[in-house]
Design a protein around this motif. Structure first.
Motif, PDB file in Angstrom:
ATOM      1  N   GLU A  96      33.680  57.173  67.330  1.00 26.16           N
ATOM      2  CA  GLU A  96      34.154  58.093  66.287  1.00 26.16           C
ATOM      3  C   GLU A  96      33.277  58.007  65.030  1.00 26.16           C
ATOM      4  OE1 GLU A  96      36.180  60.386  66.938  1.00 26.16           O
ATOM      5  OE2 GLU A  96      37.112  59.649  68.759  1.00 26.16           O
ATOM      6  N   PHE A  97      32.784  56.808  64.721  1.00 20.06           N
ATOM      7  CA  PHE A  97      31.873  56.687  63.575  1.00 20.06           C
ATOM      8  C   PHE A  97      30.619  57.531  63.821  1.00 20.06           C
ATOM      9  CE2 PHE A  97      28.422  54.684  61.189  1.00 20.06           C
ATOM     10  CZ  PHE A  97      28.954  54.729  59.912  1.00 20.06           C
ATOM     11  N   ASN A  98      30.089  57.417  65.041  1.00 18.95           N
ATOM     12  CA  ASN A  98      28.922  58.242  65.392  1.00 18.95           C
ATOM     13  C   ASN A  98      29.275  59.725  65.388  1.00 18.95           C
ATOM     14  OD1 ASN A  98      26.294  56.855  66.353  1.00 18.95           O
ATOM     15  ND2 ASN A  98      27.938  55.505  67.026  1.00 18.95           N
ATOM     16  N   ALA A  99      30.497  60.042  65.807  1.00 17.75           N
ATOM     17  CA  ALA A  99      30.903  61.449  65.862  1.00 17.75           C
ATOM     18  C   ALA A  99      30.979  62.056  64.454  1.00 17.75           C
ATOM     19  CB  ALA A  99      32.252  61.580  66.577  1.00 17.75           C
ATOM     20  N   ILE A 100      31.388  61.252  63.459  1.00 17.45           N
ATOM     21  CA  ILE A 100      31.354  61.741  62.063  1.00 17.45           C
ATOM     22  C   ILE A 100      29.915  62.116  61.724  1.00 17.45           C
ATOM     23  CG2 ILE A 100      31.725  61.195  59.614  1.00 17.45           C
ATOM     24  CD1 ILE A 100      33.665  58.971  60.444  1.00 17.45           C
ATOM     25  N   TYR A 118      28.949  76.337  59.906  1.00 16.62           N
ATOM     26  CA  TYR A 118      29.067  75.166  59.016  1.00 16.62           C
ATOM     27  C   TYR A 118      30.535  74.840  58.738  1.00 16.62           C
ATOM     28  CZ  TYR A 118      24.291  76.678  58.594  1.00 16.62           C
ATOM     29  OH  TYR A 118      23.016  77.078  58.911  1.00 16.62           O
ATOM     30  N   ARG A 119      31.340  75.895  58.595  1.00 19.18           N
ATOM     31  CA  ARG A 119      32.782  75.666  58.347  1.00 19.18           C
ATOM     32  C   ARG A 119      33.415  74.993  59.575  1.00 19.18           C
ATOM     33  NH1 ARG A 119      33.104  76.377  52.915  1.00 19.18           N
ATOM     34  NH2 ARG A 119      32.248  78.369  52.268  1.00 19.18           N
ATOM     35  N   ASP A 120      32.994  75.424  60.769  1.00 22.58           N
ATOM     36  CA  ASP A 120      33.522  74.798  61.996  1.00 22.58           C
ATOM     37  C   ASP A 120      33.157  73.320  62.058  1.00 22.58           C
ATOM     38  OD1 ASP A 120      34.756  77.008  63.090  1.00 22.58           O
ATOM     39  OD2 ASP A 120      33.233  77.394  64.629  1.00 22.58           O
ATOM     40  N   TRP A 121      31.884  73.011  61.812  1.00 20.92           N
ATOM     41  CA  TRP A 121      31.448  71.622  62.011  1.00 20.92           C
ATOM     42  C   TRP A 121      31.963  70.685  60.931  1.00 20.92           C
ATOM     43  CZ3 TRP A 121      30.707  69.806  66.460  1.00 20.92           C
ATOM     44  CH2 TRP A 121      30.276  70.654  67.482  1.00 20.92           C
ATOM     45  N   ILE A 122      32.287  71.201  59.762  1.00 20.17           N
ATOM     46  CA  ILE A 122      32.871  70.299  58.761  1.00 20.17           C
ATOM     47  C   ILE A 122      34.351  70.019  59.104  1.00 20.17           C
ATOM     48  CG2 ILE A 122      33.666  71.909  56.936  1.00 20.17           C
ATOM     49  CD1 ILE A 122      31.687  68.636  56.437  1.00 20.17           C
ATOM     50  N   VAL A 123      35.009  70.980  59.750  1.00 21.42           N
ATOM     51  CA  VAL A 123      36.363  70.697  60.263  1.00 21.42           C
ATOM     52  C   VAL A 123      36.282  69.579  61.299  1.00 21.42           C
ATOM     53  CG1 VAL A 123      38.275  71.620  61.653  1.00 21.42           C
ATOM     54  CG2 VAL A 123      37.303  73.006  59.812  1.00 21.42           C
ATOM     55  N   VAL A 124      35.306  69.695  62.208  1.00 21.65           N
ATOM     56  CA  VAL A 124      35.130  68.649  63.233  1.00 21.65           C
ATOM     57  C   VAL A 124      34.866  67.299  62.555  1.00 21.65           C
ATOM     58  CG1 VAL A 124      33.672  67.849  65.141  1.00 21.65           C
ATOM     59  CG2 VAL A 124      34.277  70.289  64.977  1.00 21.65           C
ATOM     60  N   ALA A 125      33.962  67.287  61.570  1.00 26.52           N
ATOM     61  CA  ALA A 125      33.628  66.022  60.895  1.00 26.52           C
ATOM     62  C   ALA A 125      34.875  65.397  60.268  1.00 26.52           C
ATOM     63  CB  ALA A 125      32.559  66.269  59.823  1.00 26.52           C
ATOM     64  N   GLY A 126      35.716  66.232  59.657  1.00 22.44           N
ATOM     65  CA  GLY A 126      36.948  65.721  59.039  1.00 22.44           C
ATOM     66  C   GLY A 126      37.876  65.101  60.079  1.00 22.44           C
ATOM     67  N   GLU A 127      37.963  65.730  61.252  1.00 20.06           N
ATOM     68  CA  GLU A 127      38.829  65.178  62.306  1.00 20.06           C
ATOM     69  C   GLU A 127      38.236  63.889  62.885  1.00 20.06           C
ATOM     70  OE1 GLU A 127      40.971  69.384  63.596  1.00 20.06           O
ATOM     71  OE2 GLU A 127      39.557  68.483  64.996  1.00 20.06           O
ATOM     72  N   GLU A 128      36.914  63.840  62.991  1.00 17.54           N
ATOM     73  CA  GLU A 128      36.290  62.589  63.476  1.00 17.54           C
ATOM     74  C   GLU A 128      36.565  61.458  62.477  1.00 17.54           C
ATOM     75  OE1 GLU A 128      35.654  63.068  66.308  1.00 17.54           O
ATOM     76  OE2 GLU A 128      34.123  64.546  66.781  1.00 17.54           O
ATOM     77  N   ALA A 129      36.538  61.790  61.190  1.00 18.78           N
ATOM     78  CA  ALA A 129      36.814  60.774  60.164  1.00 18.78           C
ATOM     79  C   ALA A 129      38.255  60.275  60.283  1.00 18.78           C
ATOM     80  CB  ALA A 129      36.546  61.347  58.775  1.00 18.78           C
ATOM     81  N   LEU A 130      39.171  61.190  60.591  1.00 14.85           N
ATOM     82  CA  LEU A 130      40.569  60.771  60.812  1.00 14.85           C
ATOM     83  C   LEU A 130      40.644  59.845  62.029  1.00 14.85           C
ATOM     84  CD1 LEU A 130      43.663  60.953  60.368  1.00 14.85           C
ATOM     85  CD2 LEU A 130      43.638  62.975  61.843  1.00 14.85           C
ATOM     86  N   HIS A 131      39.981  60.234  63.132  1.00 19.37           N
ATOM     87  CA  HIS A 131      40.011  59.389  64.338  1.00 19.37           C
ATOM     88  C   HIS A 131      39.471  57.995  64.024  1.00 19.37           C
ATOM     89  CE1 HIS A 131      39.441  63.350  66.827  1.00 19.37           C
ATOM     90  NE2 HIS A 131      40.597  63.293  66.195  1.00 19.37           N
ATOM     91  N   PHE A 132      38.339  57.956  63.308  1.00 19.08           N
ATOM     92  CA  PHE A 132      37.749  56.656  62.972  1.00 19.08           C
ATOM     93  C   PHE A 132      38.744  55.829  62.145  1.00 19.08           C
ATOM     94  CE2 PHE A 132      35.572  53.937  59.930  1.00 19.08           C
ATOM     95  CZ  PHE A 132      34.940  53.073  60.802  1.00 19.08           C
ATOM     96  N   SER A 133      39.365  56.462  61.163  1.00 21.30           N
ATOM     97  CA  SER A 133      40.274  55.715  60.280  1.00 21.30           C
ATOM     98  C   SER A 133      41.489  55.190  61.048  1.00 21.30           C
ATOM     99  CB  SER A 133      40.741  56.599  59.118  1.00 21.30           C
ATOM    100  OG  SER A 133      39.618  57.040  58.388  1.00 21.30           O
TER     101      SER A 133
END
Ligand code: FE2
Ligand code: FE2
Length: 288
Positions: A96-100, A118-133
């Motif tokens: 998940e860290f790599n996925a962010i 870009y809007r799509d991939w920042i949504v993905v990044a936010g969800e990866e950050a949640l998974h990592f946390s």
């Protein structure tokens, strides 16, 4: 032609802010900055697609630990021990860290895509950050921290290989590496549940639900790029797998999740055929 890097752009622009979050080495600050950025994008933060940004040194930012080792050198541990369970949670946290990083990289690196990309991939990044946390917090409940176990760098190496080619990035990161996560999740969830770690099993449920969306976004943009370049998406995928030495996909496949993530029936049949071929090579030939 994209405009050249322009230092006069405000740092509050989405793609520049994604690059700043990607450069952040502290994993907690990176996760927090990424989630804040996803929320800011939702609230209308400016996005400048036509700006080619130069790559600074230090991409991706990551902490000194975990130590990165060759994939075969990551020790395998039995899930029946507390240490083994923590090692698996750690391995998922590392993914998940790599996925962010991978999602942030898609936002800043590839200029001149539609703003929705870009809007799509920042949504993905936010969800990866949640998974990592979620995984990092669970690791702490198990008496460990991110960095306690060795990890490998396979995911980021695919980002490096596809840094100059957004079509290859879409084909081989979300549609290949993240889609492998869809296949792996049911067995991992079952292992956690079997070992009595229902909190970890519930985190895997959250991750799987979100990852279907990430792969769907990958499929959407991969097909959009193929259409724009006049490519057949099936043949182009096979070419990209060969050209970039992508990992061979192995069964079991999560066909139901892959279907929800937008793979078409021809792609699913191709996977089913390759699974059958792998099975055949495992079956000993009858003696003559
Ligand atoms: Fe994830
Ligand atoms: Fe993902």
């Amino acid at each position: 032609m994209p405009a050249q890097d322009d230092a006069s752009l405000p740092a509050t622009e989405l793609r520049r802010a994604a690059l700043a979050a990607l450069l952040e080495a502290d994993c907690r600050r990176k996760a927090a900055a990424t989630r804040a950025l996803a929320a800011a994008s939702q609230a209308g933060l400016a996005c400048v697609p036509g700006q080619m940004l130069a790559e600074p040194p230090g991409v991706p930012g990551r902490p000194a630990l975990p130590k990165l080792v060759a994939p075969g050198k990551v020790p395998r541990r039995r899930l029946s021990t507390p240490n083994g369970r923590a090692a698996l949670v750690h391995a998922l946290a590392h993914i998940e860290f790599n996925a962010i990083n991978l999602a942030l990289d898609a936002v800043w690196r590839f200029a001149c895509m539609p703003e929705a990309f870009y809007r799509d991939w920042i949504v993905v990044a936010g969800e990866e950050a949640l998974h990592f946390s979620l995984l990092q917090e669970h690791l702490e409940r198990l008496g460990h921290a991110y960095g306690d176990f060795d990890a490998h760098d396979n995911l980021w190496s695919m980002a490096e290989k596809t840094a100059g080619d957004v079509l290859a990035r879409m084909a081989l990161v979300p549609r290949t590496l993240e889609a492998r996560g869809l296949d792996a999740s049911p067995a991992i969830r079952a292992k956690f549940a079997h070992s009595g770690d229902l909190q970890a099993a519930a985190i895997v449920d959250v991750i799987l639900a979100d990852e279907v969306g990430h792969v769907a976004i990958g499929n959407r943009w991969y097909r959009w790029l193929c259409a724009g370049q006049g490519l057949d998406p099936h043949r182009a995928y096979d070419d990209l797998v060969r050209r970039y030495h992508a990992p061979v996909l192995r069964p079991p496949f999560n066909f139901e999740a892959r279907r929800r993530a937008g793979f078409d029936e021809a792609e699913l049949e191709h996977l089913a055929r390759s699974a059958a071929a792998i099975d055949e090579t495992k079956t000993p030939l009858p003696e003559s």
